[in-house]
Enzyme design. Sequence first.
Site, PDB file in Angstrom:
ATOM      1  N   LYS A 104      11.135  -0.518  13.074  1.00 14.34           N
ATOM      2  CA  LYS A 104      11.628  -0.278  11.706  1.00 14.34           C
ATOM      3  C   LYS A 104      12.657   0.845  11.722  1.00 14.34           C
ATOM      4  CE  LYS A 104       7.194  -1.082   9.386  1.00 14.34           C
ATOM      5  NZ  LYS A 104       6.193  -0.459   8.545  1.00 14.34           N
ATOM      6  N   GLY A 136      -4.149  -1.914   5.629  1.00 16.80           N
ATOM      7  CA  GLY A 136      -3.439  -3.058   5.057  1.00 16.80           C
ATOM      8  C   GLY A 136      -4.031  -4.387   5.502  1.00 16.80           C
ATOM      9  N   ARG A 137      -4.317  -4.526   6.795  1.00 18.38           N
ATOM     10  CA  ARG A 137      -4.822  -5.817   7.302  1.00 18.38           C
ATOM     11  C   ARG A 137      -6.288  -6.043   6.977  1.00 18.38           C
ATOM     12  NH1 ARG A 137      -3.258  -2.295  11.022  1.00 18.38           N
ATOM     13  NH2 ARG A 137      -4.761  -1.401  12.485  1.00 18.38           N
ATOM     14  N   LYS A 143       0.841  -1.193   0.000  1.00 20.51           N
ATOM     15  CA  LYS A 143       0.000   0.000   0.000  1.00 20.51           C
ATOM     16  C   LYS A 143       0.882   1.251   0.000  1.00 20.51           C
ATOM     17  CE  LYS A 143      -3.058   2.211   3.210  1.00 20.51           C
ATOM     18  NZ  LYS A 143      -3.932   2.040   4.352  1.00 20.51           N
ATOM     19  N   GLU A 182      -2.696  -6.208  15.710  1.00 17.83           N
ATOM     20  CA  GLU A 182      -2.273  -4.926  15.151  1.00 17.83           C
ATOM     21  C   GLU A 182      -3.406  -3.895  15.287  1.00 17.83           C
ATOM     22  OE1 GLU A 182       0.743  -4.768  11.806  1.00 17.83           O
ATOM     23  OE2 GLU A 182      -0.965  -3.899  10.762  1.00 17.83           O
ATOM     24  N   GLU A 205      11.106  -4.499   3.351  1.00 13.81           N
ATOM     25  CA  GLU A 205      11.166  -5.907   2.951  1.00 13.81           C
ATOM     26  C   GLU A 205      10.676  -6.083   1.507  1.00 13.81           C
ATOM     27  OE1 GLU A 205       9.843  -4.740   5.743  1.00 13.81           O
ATOM     28  OE2 GLU A 205       9.953  -6.170   7.399  1.00 13.81           O
ATOM     29  N   HIS A 262      -1.614 -32.611  19.452  1.00 11.74           N
ATOM     30  CA  HIS A 262      -0.409 -33.370  19.786  1.00 11.74           C
ATOM     31  C   HIS A 262       0.774 -32.439  20.032  1.00 11.74           C
ATOM     32  CE1 HIS A 262      -2.390 -37.173  18.807  1.00 11.74           C
ATOM     33  NE2 HIS A 262      -3.026 -36.448  17.897  1.00 11.74           N
TER      34      HIS A 262
HETATM   35  O1  F6P Z   1       3.469  -4.251   9.707  1.00 15.88           O
HETATM   36  C1  F6P Z   1       3.032  -2.961   9.551  1.00 15.88           C
HETATM   37  C2  F6P Z   1       2.353  -2.727   8.277  1.00 15.88           C
HETATM   38  O2  F6P Z   1       2.209  -1.357   8.201  1.00 15.88           O
HETATM   39  C3  F6P Z   1       0.999  -3.429   8.168  1.00 15.88           C
HETATM   40  O3  F6P Z   1      -0.039  -2.728   8.731  1.00 15.88           O
HETATM   41  C4  F6P Z   1       0.870  -3.577   6.692  1.00 15.88           C
HETATM   42  O4  F6P Z   1      -0.092  -4.528   6.367  1.00 15.88           O
HETATM   43  C5  F6P Z   1       2.284  -3.982   6.321  1.00 15.88           C
HETATM   44  O5  F6P Z   1       3.097  -3.193   7.153  1.00 15.88           O
HETATM   45  C6  F6P Z   1       2.661  -3.814   4.877  1.00 15.88           C
HETATM   46  O6  F6P Z   1       2.534  -2.496   4.477  1.00 15.88           O
HETATM   47  P1  F6P Z   1       2.558  -2.104   2.951  1.00 15.88           P
HETATM   48  O7  F6P Z   1       1.395  -2.731   2.292  1.00 15.88           O
HETATM   49  O8  F6P Z   1       2.477  -0.605   2.940  1.00 15.88           O
HETATM   50  O9  F6P Z   1       3.839  -2.598   2.357  1.00 15.88           O
END
Ligand code: F6P
Length: 518
Positions: free
Chosen positions: A485, A251-252, A191, A337, A197, A368
């Site tokens: 971060k 995002g979530r 987003k 979150e 990452e 188990h």
């Molecule tokens: O982990 C934090 C976060 O901001 C989440 O809320 C989000 O889903 C994720 O990082 C990925 O964010 P983006 O879609 O901006 O890469």
Amino acid sequence: MTLTQAAERLRGATLAELSADSVRAGRLRLRVGPVYADFCRQRIDGPGLDVLLALAEAVGLDRMRQALAEGDVLNSTEARPALHHVVRAAAEDVPGSVRDAQTQAVEAVARVQDWVRRLLDEGLGDAHPVRDVVNVGIGGSDLGPRLLDEAIADPAGSPRLHFVSSVDAHRAAGLMARLDPATTLVVLVSKSFGTEETLLNGRLFVDWLAATLGDAAMRRRVFAVTANVEAAQRFGVDPERCLPIWEWVGGRYSLWSAVGFSFALTHGMANFRHLLEGARAMDRHFFEAPLDRNLPVLRGLVEHWNRVAFDYRARCVVPYDVRLMHLPAYLQQLEMESNGKSVRRDGVPVEQPTAPIVWGGVGTDAQHAFFQALHQGTQVVPVEFIGVIQPAHAHDAHHRVLLANLLAQSAALAHGHEVRDGDDDDALAAHKRHEGNRPSTVILLDALTPESLGALIAMYEHSVFVEACLVGINPFDQFGVELGKRIARQFLPALASDEAAATLDPVTQALIREIRSR
Ligand code: F6P
């Protein structure tokens, strides 16, 4: 009566006694379309429910629900509404205040559909079909599509879907070693288009495609799903291949948007649309049903009760269906979150505990692994069992065993057992004793379909919102993930330079010395 007083009355009550009350049962069982939920094995009774409903009224839950529907700026810290429900709505479902968002969402799904059709019919534009799709994203840009991928069967001959989320390059390197770049499509889902990452992993794949196929072919194979189209274009993504998501979808909460592109491409557009339909049906129920016959509300009230009145600090999610193996991780992000906060909307510290630790595993494997502690450990952890009534295979005997195990675990947690075999002495009997009275919920889906899964996930989303309203927090921001971060960026140079390491705290310095010595 306060919440605590209502709970105190029940400390001595057994779940067996409570479960004998059929009026209570009528209030604690609910079906909404393909989702059936039974909260009878929670330590709650009619008066307890009344206290919770009074609390819901006192915090203005009805008004908050309407504010969500109408697109009020509920994410006040980021000055945005939360419109994930609008993304799956039809025009006739939504008020004028969010009509524009609904139109944009419909257009986005149409673009997803158009690309899915083109890519499946025409391939990658250079005589190569799409055989593999790599979804590069993390958090909400990964967990939703990953959950769907495992849960919903893909039509025969569909491209395979792979996921790269962590910055740990083992996954990306492994995929690049075995996939054919000529038939691979990469979807960069972010987003913000600023997540380290995703950018690092995305760069690996883009370079891999460009190095093996050339720039033009690479550009035909890279898509972005983002609210930051400029950044995606600077990264090298063709503007036509940038699919939208918007600031007003968290995002979530985003799997309903073009974040579902990789799923739609590999599991069929019809499945994606059915998923949205299922969620839409749950939305209508949530926004319209009275609070005391409303599934997300009921679940939210029970969760609040467990967390606040009984101080249960964790909740265990156990789907008895391997296809739902990613549900615990998905709910971890959704709930922790969203509601893992310490201040209310107005910035004042909360008076009650917030989100429990959400964790879990798949039944029967989990039995188990960690069920020993659920049955006999010193900490009571409410369990949420999720079962599927009709399997998608023909091995009925297996399925009956699976469901019998689900039912048995819930009953055993509730009723416990005084076990004394043959000539066991008191000490041995004590080891075998199950005290019982451990709460659980059972949720049953008629079958695992895109519709039922959409409804289930939407139920959880709304339930998390209800819990947030009861405590007065904003479930739509996530400042808690930013600090780590920022510090990681600060620490990065210290891994390569003594001078940079010297400015850090002694524990970090010692760890860095160890890392650099090897
Ligand atoms: O982990 C934090 C976060 O901001 C989440 O809320 C989000 O889903 C994720 O990082 C990925 O964010 P983006 O879609 O901006 O890469």
